[in-house]
Design an enzyme around this catalytic site. Sequence first.
Site, PDB file in Angstrom:
ATOM      1  N   LYS A 152      13.385 -31.106 -16.273  1.00 16.64           N
ATOM      2  CA  LYS A 152      13.496 -29.756 -16.840  1.00 16.64           C
ATOM      3  C   LYS A 152      14.034 -29.872 -18.255  1.00 16.64           C
ATOM      4  O   LYS A 152      14.750 -30.833 -18.570  1.00 16.64           O
ATOM      5  CB  LYS A 152      14.461 -28.910 -16.005  1.00 16.64           C
ATOM      6  CG  LYS A 152      14.301 -27.438 -16.207  1.00 16.64           C
ATOM      7  CD  LYS A 152      13.125 -26.917 -15.406  1.00 16.64           C
ATOM      8  CE  LYS A 152      12.956 -25.427 -15.516  1.00 16.64           C
ATOM      9  NZ  LYS A 152      12.027 -24.933 -14.495  1.00 16.64           N
TER      10      LYS A 152
HETATM   11  P1  NAD Z   1       9.918 -14.805 -18.407  1.00 13.69           P
HETATM   12  O1  NAD Z   1      10.662 -15.159 -19.621  1.00 13.69           O
HETATM   13  O2  NAD Z   1       8.440 -14.629 -18.467  1.00 13.69           O
HETATM   14  O3  NAD Z   1      10.523 -13.459 -17.774  1.00 13.69           O
HETATM   15  C1  NAD Z   1      11.881 -13.302 -17.469  1.00 13.69           C
HETATM   16  C2  NAD Z   1      12.097 -11.852 -17.068  1.00 13.69           C
HETATM   17  O4  NAD Z   1      13.449 -11.691 -16.667  1.00 13.69           O
HETATM   18  C3  NAD Z   1      11.864 -10.860 -18.210  1.00 13.69           C
HETATM   19  O5  NAD Z   1      11.228  -9.696 -17.690  1.00 13.69           O
HETATM   20  C4  NAD Z   1      13.270 -10.517 -18.657  1.00 13.69           C
HETATM   21  O6  NAD Z   1      13.361  -9.241 -19.285  1.00 13.69           O
HETATM   22  C5  NAD Z   1      13.976 -10.538 -17.313  1.00 13.69           C
HETATM   23  N1  NAD Z   1      15.420 -10.626 -17.409  1.00 13.69           N
HETATM   24  C6  NAD Z   1      16.177 -11.401 -18.220  1.00 13.69           C
HETATM   25  N2  NAD Z   1      17.480 -11.138 -18.042  1.00 13.69           N
HETATM   26  C7  NAD Z   1      17.539 -10.201 -17.062  1.00 13.69           C
HETATM   27  C8  NAD Z   1      18.585  -9.508 -16.417  1.00 13.69           C
HETATM   28  N3  NAD Z   1      19.870  -9.739 -16.748  1.00 13.69           N
HETATM   29  N4  NAD Z   1      18.284  -8.605 -15.439  1.00 13.69           N
HETATM   30  C9  NAD Z   1      17.002  -8.364 -15.113  1.00 13.69           C
HETATM   31  N5  NAD Z   1      15.962  -8.971 -15.685  1.00 13.69           N
HETATM   32  C10 NAD Z   1      16.230  -9.877 -16.645  1.00 13.69           C
HETATM   33  O7  NAD Z   1      10.312 -15.909 -17.307  1.00 13.69           O
HETATM   34  P2  NAD Z   1       9.504 -16.346 -16.013  1.00 13.69           P
HETATM   35  O8  NAD Z   1       8.607 -17.451 -16.372  1.00 13.69           O
HETATM   36  O9  NAD Z   1       8.959 -15.132 -15.323  1.00 13.69           O
HETATM   37  O10 NAD Z   1      10.678 -16.995 -15.152  1.00 13.69           O
HETATM   38  C11 NAD Z   1      11.549 -16.191 -14.360  1.00 13.69           C
HETATM   39  C12 NAD Z   1      12.248 -17.093 -13.346  1.00 13.69           C
HETATM   40  O11 NAD Z   1      11.252 -17.727 -12.520  1.00 13.69           O
HETATM   41  C13 NAD Z   1      13.077 -18.231 -13.939  1.00 13.69           C
HETATM   42  O12 NAD Z   1      14.164 -18.478 -13.082  1.00 13.69           O
HETATM   43  C14 NAD Z   1      12.124 -19.421 -13.883  1.00 13.69           C
HETATM   44  O13 NAD Z   1      12.810 -20.646 -13.863  1.00 13.69           O
HETATM   45  C15 NAD Z   1      11.411 -19.135 -12.578  1.00 13.69           C
HETATM   46  N6  NAD Z   1      10.102 -19.772 -12.441  1.00 13.69           N
HETATM   47  C16 NAD Z   1       9.103 -19.584 -13.351  1.00 13.69           C
HETATM   48  C17 NAD Z   1       7.858 -20.170 -13.145  1.00 13.69           C
HETATM   49  C18 NAD Z   1       6.700 -19.926 -14.072  1.00 13.69           C
HETATM   50  O14 NAD Z   1       5.582 -20.399 -13.756  1.00 13.69           O
HETATM   51  N7  NAD Z   1       6.859 -19.218 -15.168  1.00 13.69           N
HETATM   52  C19 NAD Z   1       7.639 -20.975 -12.035  1.00 13.69           C
HETATM   53  C20 NAD Z   1       8.676 -21.154 -11.113  1.00 13.69           C
HETATM   54  C21 NAD Z   1       9.895 -20.532 -11.319  1.00 13.69           C
END
Ligand code: NAD
Length: 422
Positions: free
Chosen positions: A102
Amino acid sequence: MHALEATQYYFQRAAKGLGIGRRLEHLLIMPRREVKVECTIELDNGELAAFTGFRVQHDNSRGPMKGGLRYHPDVDPDEVNSLASLMTWKTAVVNLPYGGAKGGINCDPHKLSYAELQRITRAFVDEIHDIIGPTLDIPAPDMGTNAQTMAWIVDQYSKYHGWTPSVVTGKPIELGGSEGRESATGRGLAYVAAFVLKDSQKKISDMTYAIQGFGNVGSWTAKFINQDGGKVVAISDLSGGIYNSAGIDVETLSRYVHEKGLIAGFPGAAPLHPDKLLTVECDVLIPAALGSVLTADNAKDIQAKYIIEGANGPTTPEADEIFIKRGITVIPDIFANAGGVVVSYFEWVQNIQQFRWREDRVNSELHAVMTDAYKEIKAIAKSSQCDMRTAAFQLAISRVSRATALRGQENEAFCLISTPHR
Ligand code: NAD
């Protein structure tokens, strides 16, 4: 408890039941390499700014290391370490030929221009290009990064090593990205919701949902659940929360967010205090934003009967124990949100073969991988009489242990391998 301690707690809780021994346990907990670099760039106003970038490579016993790259002001080595370890267990749960890694840069992408983000990304690649690559470590998007970030990485990495799109996944289609990758984590989560509910003779359309986060994971999950007839009653993002007991029209919300950037002010729902999102009345809670949001403080107030972890590390061990006692079914991150890395694997395979798959093939292969993993986790949970997180960790740890032993990295571990026929 810090994120890393939490991951180690889950690891140890599961490893105890496997009896793998202290030496192997120690080997599997420690990351192989931790890198910290300074990325100094010129801002658009001419001033210099320094950002710190991290890459933690946790384990490569089962193949090249794989894991996202996060841009967020709170990124720190402890968190990246925890996330790298989770990637090792995630790739093993869904049986991909990968290890775990990561990375992250402690910057706020919302406060930086497109040009500044591009300069930070290129500066980071300048520092780490020697330790990443298609057979070493393959980054992908995570919070705060996207297909455009991956495109910059391909371009900068290729300056050093020749044209190498397979150095990252989650790329734009034009640069070798896969059909179905952008939506894969959300699609995988919706598959998982359907599997779990089916075991209780229920369907997605029978339930109400609350989703924290409306970025890549949250928005696609909401879309697929809505398409299958599920009622998404509450959603939150950085700007706040929204609630509609009749169900939020996710397509209309997506168009709104595409235009305005955030969900605040969406006319199709009432405002909801973001702290209330997690404890709102619903059947299924999907945290899809930050880590450590389900804690000892709010675990007793959660009303959902199912928690499906879209985010990485959203549940602290204290909360997890409360959920187990309360009979709330928690589907752990290392399985629930694995759809993204599964399709990342398909993207890497397509790049190496220089052959494109159609989206229907990507989606059906994803379904097959998630189905197999779910059956295996359930079988372990049944035979070991344990929760789904412990079962998923046990499945992953046993796979990584066997690979470690087979490669001759830990002699003690040979006891885990049945004697081959002669
Ligand atoms: P992203 O940046 O696309 O979206 C993050 C979202 O979280 C946004 O809508 C943001 O406004 C919101 N957010 C941030 N702070 C917040 C808060 N305090 N309260 C509520 N909402 C809040 O990120 P993502 O890719 O969707 O990733 C989100 C999570 O999923 C992370 O933990 C990431 O590690 C995990 N994840 C992502 C993927 C992927 O393919 N993108 C895969 C597995 C896991």
